[in-house]
Design a protein around this motif. Structure first.
Motif: not given
Ligand code: ADP
Ligand code: ZN
Ligand code: ZN
Length: 754
Positions: A244, A283, A248-250, A612, A246, A402, A221, A218, A216
């Motif tokens: 940046i 992931r 939540g790009k992933t 993180r 952390g 995040y 996002q 934010t 889900t």
């Molecule tokens: P980035 O790739 O931008 O460095 P990540 O995608 O790794 O950031 O996110 C950082 C952390 O925050 C991870 O542990 C990820 O699981 C968590 N996170 C980010 N967005 C969400 C979300 N919408 N729901 C749950 N966890 C999230």
């Protein structure tokens, strides 16, 4: 319609050659065929063009045989190969050599050797009712008739009849493994004429499941996802996601991937080579499971070949996660390409032709298929950033981490001052040691970054200055503790550690500088109870060794992880509260015009590993230049300021992204001859390019593996025709290498050199 002739691309630095097509052979462009070429050599070639124009040669060889049941490339892939050969100035054959896994393109001195080298895809039995039993009523009557005498037979026949269409192959046949029944029964059914059984190359199953349990997002996002959609809808095919670490790009990637897969489209996710075996794949797997095909150089050739062949038969809905070479896979339903850490240097192939940039090719590939590209980074390359600012790319900024996690606190620690005040122990300033100690006492983890591997980069005689150098490269040998040898990092040459100076006979040899091995040893001495591990090229020679180091750190088995660039990419470790950068100086002072950009990106990336999840992290950068502009921008977490300064400077001096660079690298063992060739080439180039030519200059390391090196740089303003520039360049180079004395000079062309 069949053609008489085929122009065929061979995996060589050669143009396509024309072969005749034997009567009765049906060929399509993109087909792989065997052909004889040169003295007793059989190669795999790709049919590039079919035609009826007899070439003007005495004898024309004929195509051997067709290799697979379908073309290896579709039209779009062929367009990409052509584009690549043209732009990066190499032959299509060189693209082929790089693009296809070696098992797909067998080669040999004769047919026997060729066949032995050939890839044989796994086959599987497929079952179908024979033609005469296709009709429902007729079969039902038969089943009734035999049901008393042979109940099992009629049961299986009904099963085959009612087998769902979606699980059959494209010919409507049923995979044997989905029929629960022993071999004797099937043979009996076949003998009785009820069924036919065919051995076929295993077909890819249709991807049925389209609902994924996506994270889900934010609200922030979610906004970014909407921005991406709306900029795509406005016709901007490429979008830059500046988020940046952390932020939540992933998670955003996952959302976009899920949408495309649900539509039955394919997604290509490119990541830097090094990050591949890591957490990102896990992931992605937790959500997209079997949809994923991983593709990178650590996989065996067989795995890579099978992936290629499997994708060739795919009906869409694939997620391919790969290093830059994944752009060569057949991804026929491509709708979205995501390039993670798009600024990463490892996307550019520099060592062999084609010297392509995987990120740029990804953008091209997506456009050929009418799809979109998403470039993601915490510190975008200035090229992409400038494109976004100019409105060519869509742009979104995700500037918040995040959840509760806070950006790390970055501290510059002046090494010189620490030395003067007696606040330094070995390679560590006291402030760093204090933070490490506190972190360890709180059961938190520490990462220490040093961008040199080995123990000491060189050993020097303190009375005469002698140091041990590589006999074939112009570099000093690095001491390694594990095997206690001196090693050349350019050619792999090793020698025993010298005990005294061969020049002045004293035993006064001093280690100079320090690498990761020494950091590991020194930190373990200071914190004897801490569990220390090291991640660099020497400790991660296999995928399993690499994964073990990562796993141990992730699970808290290790307290302190020392490493090179390797520790910076794609990791999300929850318990790291201190990151130490042991020597930022050697990142800052490099003659490259990209040095500041690179230093900023690397430092931000390393810094991003700290704090993180819930903990606030501390990053300590040791440097003798605390006033340095780039370091200050790192402390202030100010990408925009860095980009503004750098872009201004690049603009003033006409560097990329305001120009294109082509770098020529000339190599020869005879330095005299090399200089002669380089000087003559420059003279010629000056006539076509005038003041756009720089050099020849010797690079910092001007001899590797016994070959002397000189470089020439060509700077071409934007808006000038690259096609013409390439033409002039190729002419001048041909002119030089066609001279007898320079025939052996190797000239490598690197377009958009990094
Ligand atoms: P980035 O790739 O931008 O460095 P990540 O995608 O790794 O950031 O996110 C950082 C952390 O925050 C991870 O542990 C990820 O699981 C968590 N996170 C980010 N967005 C969400 C979300 N919408 N729901 C749950 N966890 C999230
Ligand atoms: Zn000496
Ligand atoms: Zn060497």
């Amino acid at each position: 319609m069949s053609y008489l002739f085929a122009d065929i691309v061979l995996p060589l630095a050669q143009p396509a050659y024309c072969f005749s097509v034997p009567e009765g052979m049906e060929l399509q462009t993109g087909d792989a065929v065997s052909v004889q070429f040169g003295h007793r050599n059989i190669y795999t070639g790709i049919v590039w063009r079919l035609h009826n124009e007899r070439p003007d040669v005495k004898r024309i060889k004929s195509v051997g045989r067709k290799l697979y049941d379908r073309p290896l490339l579709d039209d779009k892939q062929r367009q990409m190969w052509e584009w690549m050969a043209d732009y990066y100035m190499c032959s299509i054959g060189e693209v082929m050599r790089m693009a296809l896994p070696s098992m797909i393109k067998p080669q040999g001195r004769d047919d026997e050797e060729f066949s032995a080298d050939e890839f044989r895809p796994r086959t599987e039995a497929y079952i179908s009712l024979s033609d005469e039993w296709q009709e429902r009523e007729r079969l039902e009557a038969e089943c009734e008739r035999i049901s008393r005498r042979a109940p099992r037979r009629s049961q299986i026949l009904r099963f085959l009849r009612d087998f769902p269409a979606t699980r059959r192959n494209t010919l409507g046949e049923i995979p044997r493994r989905l029929v629960e029944c022993d071999a004797t029964m099937l043979t009996a059914l076949r003998k009785a004429g009820y069924i036919t059984i065919n051995e076929r190359v295993r077909e890819v199953e249709r991807n049925e499941n389209v609902s994924f349990s996506l994270p889900t997002l934010t609200p922030l996002q979610q906004t970014v996802v909407e921005e991406i959609h709306s900029s795509q809808a406005k016709g901007k095919a490429t979008h830059l996601l500046h988020g940046i670490t952390g932020s939540g790009k992933t998670e955003i990637y996952m959302t976009l991937i899920g949408e495309v897969l649900a539509r039955g489209g394919d997604v290509l996710l490119l990541v830097p080579e090094i990050a591949l075996t890591s957490q990102l794949i896990q992931r992605m797997e937790s959500i997209f499971g079997s949809r994923i095909t991983a593709y990178h150089s650590k996989l065996t050739m067989l795995r890579r070949t099978e992936s290629y062949m499997r994708l060739l038969r795919s009906r869409g809905g694939e997620l391919i996660i790969g290093a830059r070479s994944a752009i060569f896979l057949p991804i026929h339903h491509l709708q979205l390409v995501i390039v993670d850490e798009e600024h990463d240097q490892s996307y550019k192939q520099s060592d062999t032709a084609p010297r392509y940039n995987g990120r740029d090719m990804a953008v091209l590939l997506a456009s050929l298929y009418g799809g979109n590209t998403l470039l993601g980074s915490a510190t975008p390359s200035l090229e992409s950033y400038a494109n976004a600012q100019a409105g060519k790319y869509g742009y979104s900024l995700l500037a918040e981490r995040y959840g509760e996690s806070q950006p790390p606190h970055v501290i510059l620690s002046d090494t010189m001052r620490a030395v003067k005040r007696g606040e330094r122990k070995g390679h560590f300033n006291h402030i760093l040691l204090r933070h490490i100690e506190e972190a360890l006492s709180r059961k938190e983890q520490v990462m220490l970054f040093q961008n040199r591997r080995g123990f000491t980069p060189y050993i020097m005689c303190s009375s005469c200055g002698w140091s041990l150098r590589c006999p074939s490269c112009n570099v000093t040998l690095t001491q390694h503790r594990t095997n206690n040898r001196m090693e050349c990092h350019y050619c792999g040459y090793t020698a025993p550690v010298p005990q005294h100076c061969p020049q002045c006979e004293t035993a006064d040899l001093k280690p100079m500088g320090f690498g990761t091995e020494k950091v590991e040893e020194a930190i373990a001495e200071i914190f004897p109870t801490a569990r220390v591990a090291r991640l660099d090229r020497d400790t991660s020679t296999s995928e399993s060794a690499y994964s073990r180091i990562i796993r141990d750190f992730e699970s808290g088995q290790t307290d302190i992880l020392v490493g090179t660039q390797m520790i910076t990419k794609g990791f999300d470790f929850g318990r790291v509260s201190v990151v130490g950068i042991l020597n930022a100086d050697n990142l800052l002072f490099s003659p490259d015009f990209r040095a500041s950009e690179r230093a900023f990106q690397l430092l931000m990336q390393v810094a991003g590993r700290a704090g993180r999840r819930e903990k606030e992290g501390v990053v300590i950068i040791q440097t003798s230049e605390p006033e340095n502009r780039v370091l200050k921008q790192v402390v202030q977490d100010d990408y925009e300021a860095m980009a503004r300064c750098e872009l201004q400077e690049r603009h003033a001096f006409g560097y990329p992204p305001y120009s294109r660079l082509i770098r020529l690298t000339l190599r020869h063992e005879n330095v005299q001859l090399l200089r002669g060739a380089a000087t003559e080439l420059v003279e010629k180039l000056r006539k076509s390019f005038g003041s756009r030519i720089f050099g020849p200059v010797a690079p910092p390391i001007d001899r590797i593996r016994g070959l002397h090196i000189l470089q020439i740089m060509i700077k071409i303003e934007l808006g000038r025709s690259m096609a013409r520039a390439r033409q002039f360049l190729q002419n001048d180079i041909n002119n030089i290498v066609s001279q007898k004395e320079y025939k052996t000079v190797n000239i490598a062309i690197d377009v958009d050199a990094q």
